[in-house]
Design a protein around this motif. Sequence first.
Motif, short mmCIF file in Angstrom:
data_model
loop_
_atom_site.label_atom_id
_atom_site.label_comp_id
_atom_site.label_asym_id
_atom_site.label_seq_id
_atom_site.Cartn_x
_atom_site.Cartn_y
_atom_site.Cartn_z
N ASN A 53 -0.67 0.99 -14.23
CA ASN A 53 -1.78 0.51 -15.06
C ASN A 53 -2.97 0.09 -14.20
O ASN A 53 -4.13 0.28 -14.59
N PRO A 59 -2.42 -3.18 -20.81
CA PRO A 59 -1.55 -2.91 -21.95
C PRO A 59 -1.76 -3.94 -23.07
O PRO A 59 -2.14 -5.08 -22.80
N GLU A 60 -1.49 -3.50 -24.29
CA GLU A 60 -1.63 -4.36 -25.48
C GLU A 60 -0.90 -5.69 -25.30
O GLU A 60 -1.39 -6.74 -25.70
N ASP A 61 0.28 -5.61 -24.68
CA ASP A 61 1.13 -6.81 -24.61
C ASP A 61 0.90 -7.62 -23.33
O ASP A 61 1.65 -8.56 -23.05
N GLN A 112 -0.41 -10.36 -20.81
CA GLN A 112 -0.88 -11.73 -20.98
C GLN A 112 -2.25 -11.85 -20.32
O GLN A 112 -2.43 -11.49 -19.16
#
Length: 124
Positions: free
Chosen positions: A76, A83-85, A87
């Motif tokens: 990434n 990513p969406e998830d 933090q």
Amino acid sequence: MYNQEKNINVMVWAVVLLGVMLESNKVDATVWNVGDNGWTFDVQGWESGKNFIAGDTLVFNYKVGDHSVAIVNESNYKGCIVPEDAQIYSSGHDEFVLNKGVTYFVCGILGHCDAGMHIAPNAA
Ligand SMILES: *[C@@H]1O[C@H](CO)[C@@H](O)[C@H](O)[C@H]1NC(C)=O
Ligand SMILES: [Cu+2]
């Protein structure tokens, strides 16, 4: 009597000296303020040539709302994908203690990573 006192003095000093030696042998963790101008667009490459060690703290300072911090994985990071998830940290003063190895930090605001807001410090 005099000799006994002298011996005790020598012992006390030996213990003090040993304590000082042990203390100075300890490697203190470093607190790093990220970026020459804080956590902002020119931060890319700030980490290169710096000797981070596990236990060091990285402090990300920025104006609340201007930026954020996310930790992502290597793939990434390379694609500047948050990513969406993931933090997202956004306090303006986010602190992270480094584990051994590479940690991948990016700005979580769209387009900022692509514009250079990413660092990948490698802690020994
Ligand atoms: C990184 O995370 C993504 C999901 O966001 C996952 O698809 C990918 O396999 C992960 N890559 C590594 C190297 O762990
Ligand atoms: Cu940003």
